[in-house]
Design a protein around this motif. Sequence first.
Motif, PDB file in Angstrom:
ATOM      1  N   ALA A  20       0.852  -1.194   0.000  1.00 54.05           N
ATOM      2  CA  ALA A  20       0.000   0.000   0.000  1.00 54.05           C
ATOM      3  C   ALA A  20       0.885   1.240   0.000  1.00 54.05           C
ATOM      4  O   ALA A  20       2.016   1.214   0.487  1.00 54.05           O
ATOM      5  CB  ALA A  20      -0.906  -0.018   1.230  1.00 54.05           C
ATOM      6  N   PRO A  21       0.398   2.350  -0.543  1.00 50.49           N
ATOM      7  CA  PRO A  21       1.210   3.568  -0.582  1.00 50.49           C
ATOM      8  C   PRO A  21       1.505   4.108   0.811  1.00 50.49           C
ATOM      9  O   PRO A  21       0.608   4.195   1.649  1.00 50.49           O
ATOM     10  CB  PRO A  21       0.353   4.551  -1.383  1.00 50.49           C
ATOM     11  N   GLY A  22       2.778   4.448   1.063  1.00 44.56           N
ATOM     12  CA  GLY A  22       3.179   5.067   2.320  1.00 44.56           C
ATOM     13  C   GLY A  22       3.125   4.174   3.540  1.00 44.56           C
ATOM     14  O   GLY A  22       3.247   4.653   4.653  1.00 44.56           O
ATOM     15  N   VAL A  23       2.957   2.870   3.359  1.00 48.12           N
ATOM     16  CA  VAL A  23       2.820   1.948   4.484  1.00 48.12           C
ATOM     17  C   VAL A  23       4.055   1.053   4.579  1.00 48.12           C
ATOM     18  O   VAL A  23       4.517   0.515   3.583  1.00 48.12           O
ATOM     19  CB  VAL A  23       1.551   1.075   4.323  1.00 48.12           C
ATOM     20  N   LYS A  24       4.581   0.895   5.803  1.00 46.76           N
ATOM     21  CA  LYS A  24       5.692  -0.018   6.038  1.00 46.76           C
ATOM     22  C   LYS A  24       5.112  -1.383   6.376  1.00 46.76           C
ATOM     23  O   LYS A  24       4.204  -1.504   7.200  1.00 46.76           O
ATOM     24  CB  LYS A  24       6.559   0.477   7.189  1.00 46.76           C
ATOM     25  N   GLN A  25       5.627  -2.402   5.738  1.00 47.60           N
ATOM     26  CA  GLN A  25       5.084  -3.751   5.880  1.00 47.60           C
ATOM     27  C   GLN A  25       6.228  -4.736   6.131  1.00 47.60           C
ATOM     28  O   GLN A  25       7.293  -4.616   5.537  1.00 47.60           O
ATOM     29  CB  GLN A  25       4.388  -4.079   4.563  1.00 47.60           C
ATOM     30  N   SER A  26       6.027  -5.692   7.028  1.00 49.90           N
ATOM     31  CA  SER A  26       7.035  -6.720   7.293  1.00 49.90           C
ATOM     32  C   SER A  26       6.870  -7.875   6.327  1.00 49.90           C
ATOM     33  O   SER A  26       5.753  -8.305   6.046  1.00 49.90           O
ATOM     34  CB  SER A  26       6.909  -7.246   8.727  1.00 49.90           C
ATOM     35  N   VAL A  27       8.002  -8.358   5.831  1.00 46.53           N
ATOM     36  CA  VAL A  27       8.020  -9.508   4.927  1.00 46.53           C
ATOM     37  C   VAL A  27       9.042 -10.492   5.479  1.00 46.53           C
ATOM     38  O   VAL A  27      10.155 -10.102   5.830  1.00 46.53           O
ATOM     39  CB  VAL A  27       8.425  -9.076   3.496  1.00 46.53           C
ATOM     40  N   LYS A  28       8.667 -11.768   5.589  1.00 48.81           N
ATOM     41  CA  LYS A  28       9.586 -12.800   6.072  1.00 48.81           C
ATOM     42  C   LYS A  28      10.040 -13.659   4.907  1.00 48.81           C
ATOM     43  O   LYS A  28       9.226 -14.091   4.089  1.00 48.81           O
ATOM     44  CB  LYS A  28       8.929 -13.678   7.125  1.00 48.81           C
ATOM     45  N   LEU A  29      11.340 -13.903   4.847  1.00 43.39           N
ATOM     46  CA  LEU A  29      11.909 -14.762   3.816  1.00 43.39           C
ATOM     47  C   LEU A  29      12.608 -15.937   4.479  1.00 43.39           C
ATOM     48  O   LEU A  29      13.443 -15.740   5.369  1.00 43.39           O
ATOM     49  CB  LEU A  29      12.920 -13.979   2.969  1.00 43.39           C
ATOM     50  N   PRO A  30      12.291 -17.172   4.079  1.00 44.43           N
ATOM     51  CA  PRO A  30      12.961 -18.333   4.668  1.00 44.43           C
ATOM     52  C   PRO A  30      14.345 -18.547   4.063  1.00 44.43           C
ATOM     53  O   PRO A  30      14.571 -18.298   2.885  1.00 44.43           O
ATOM     54  CB  PRO A  30      12.020 -19.485   4.302  1.00 44.43           C
ATOM     55  N   LEU A  31      15.275 -18.973   4.895  1.00 45.44           N
ATOM     56  CA  LEU A  31      16.631 -19.313   4.468  1.00 45.44           C
ATOM     57  C   LEU A  31      16.964 -20.695   5.018  1.00 45.44           C
ATOM     58  O   LEU A  31      16.683 -20.970   6.178  1.00 45.44           O
ATOM     59  CB  LEU A  31      17.637 -18.310   5.015  1.00 45.44           C
ATOM     60  N   THR A  32      17.549 -21.535   4.217  1.00 45.69           N
ATOM     61  CA  THR A  32      17.913 -22.866   4.677  1.00 45.69           C
ATOM     62  C   THR A  32      19.403 -23.092   4.445  1.00 45.69           C
ATOM     63  O   THR A  32      19.908 -22.860   3.356  1.00 45.69           O
ATOM     64  CB  THR A  32      17.106 -23.949   3.935  1.00 45.69           C
ATOM     65  N   LEU A  33      20.107 -23.519   5.492  1.00 46.97           N
ATOM     66  CA  LEU A  33      21.520 -23.856   5.417  1.00 46.97           C
ATOM     67  C   LEU A  33      21.663 -25.350   5.653  1.00 46.97           C
ATOM     68  O   LEU A  33      20.879 -25.936   6.399  1.00 46.97           O
ATOM     69  CB  LEU A  33      22.316 -23.184   6.531  1.00 46.97           C
ATOM     70  N   THR A  34      22.680 -25.946   5.069  1.00 53.12           N
ATOM     71  CA  THR A  34      22.998 -27.319   5.449  1.00 53.12           C
ATOM     72  C   THR A  34      23.612 -27.245   6.840  1.00 53.12           C
ATOM     73  O   THR A  34      24.175 -26.218   7.239  1.00 53.12           O
ATOM     74  CB  THR A  34      23.986 -27.973   4.470  1.00 53.12           C
ATOM     75  N   THR A  35      23.524 -28.316   7.592  1.00 48.14           N
ATOM     76  CA  THR A  35      24.107 -28.346   8.931  1.00 48.14           C
ATOM     77  C   THR A  35      25.614 -28.107   8.854  1.00 48.14           C
ATOM     78  O   THR A  35      26.175 -27.403   9.691  1.00 48.14           O
ATOM     79  CB  THR A  35      23.793 -29.684   9.623  1.00 48.14           C
ATOM     80  N   ALA A  36      26.278 -28.656   7.840  1.00 49.71           N
ATOM     81  CA  ALA A  36      27.724 -28.464   7.671  1.00 49.71           C
ATOM     82  C   ALA A  36      28.051 -26.977   7.488  1.00 49.71           C
ATOM     83  O   ALA A  36      29.001 -26.459   8.083  1.00 49.71           O
ATOM     84  CB  ALA A  36      28.236 -29.276   6.491  1.00 49.71           C
ATOM     85  N   SER A  37      27.257 -26.269   6.677  1.00 54.73           N
ATOM     86  CA  SER A  37      27.471 -24.834   6.481  1.00 54.73           C
ATOM     87  C   SER A  37      27.213 -24.064   7.772  1.00 54.73           C
ATOM     88  O   SER A  37      27.925 -23.107   8.086  1.00 54.73           O
ATOM     89  CB  SER A  37      26.538 -24.297   5.396  1.00 54.73           C
ATOM     90  N   ALA A  38      26.183 -24.473   8.518  1.00 55.63           N
ATOM     91  CA  ALA A  38      25.864 -23.799   9.781  1.00 55.63           C
ATOM     92  C   ALA A  38      27.010 -23.974  10.777  1.00 55.63           C
ATOM     93  O   ALA A  38      27.380 -23.021  11.484  1.00 55.63           O
ATOM     94  CB  ALA A  38      24.563 -24.349  10.354  1.00 55.63           C
ATOM     95  N   ILE A  39      27.595 -25.159  10.830  1.00 54.82           N
ATOM     96  CA  ILE A  39      28.724 -25.405  11.737  1.00 54.82           C
ATOM     97  C   ILE A  39      29.924 -24.558  11.312  1.00 54.82           C
ATOM     98  O   ILE A  39      30.579 -23.921  12.145  1.00 54.82           O
ATOM     99  CB  ILE A  39      29.074 -26.906  11.778  1.00 54.82           C
TER     100      ILE A  39
END
Length: 152
Positions: free
Chosen positions: A87-106
């Motif tokens: 909407a014009p002039g309105v701030k809105q929250s947007v969530k984006l999912p991210l997935t890492l492999t466990t090896a990358s997370a470590i």
Amino acid sequence: MKRIVTGFIILLMTACTSVGLVPQKPQVELKNVSLGKISLTEVELHATLDVLNPNDYALNLSAIDYQVDALGMTLGKGSSLEAIRLAPGVKQSVKLPLTLTTASAIKFGQAYYSQAQKQLPVTLLATVKVNSPVGPLSLDFKDVKDIKEKAP
């Protein structure tokens, strides 16, 4: 003839901009990255963005391609094909999912705790596809945010 065509294109672009047909870029701010589900093979994160539409009319986002980086590593990337109406002039929250492999997370965890810094700078790179009055546009964004303070 080329000068006439070039002049017409410049005139048209100027008119579209002054009338407001070419949208101003939405303001995107990375607010937070939070931890989701953890399994033996994957770690889920959620990036929360605040998006503000500075235009006098609604913008329809048809897709968001994104990547989140920290400590020289890509934490996650993906695409959201869900249409979003801003909407014009309105701030809105947007969530984006991210997935890492466990090896990358470590690997990321080891790099994070080996650093002597108290803040974790996280970079959001995104391309937003907007349906505008002049046709589809792709807008690029970059934002860096310190997410949290390290525990002592």
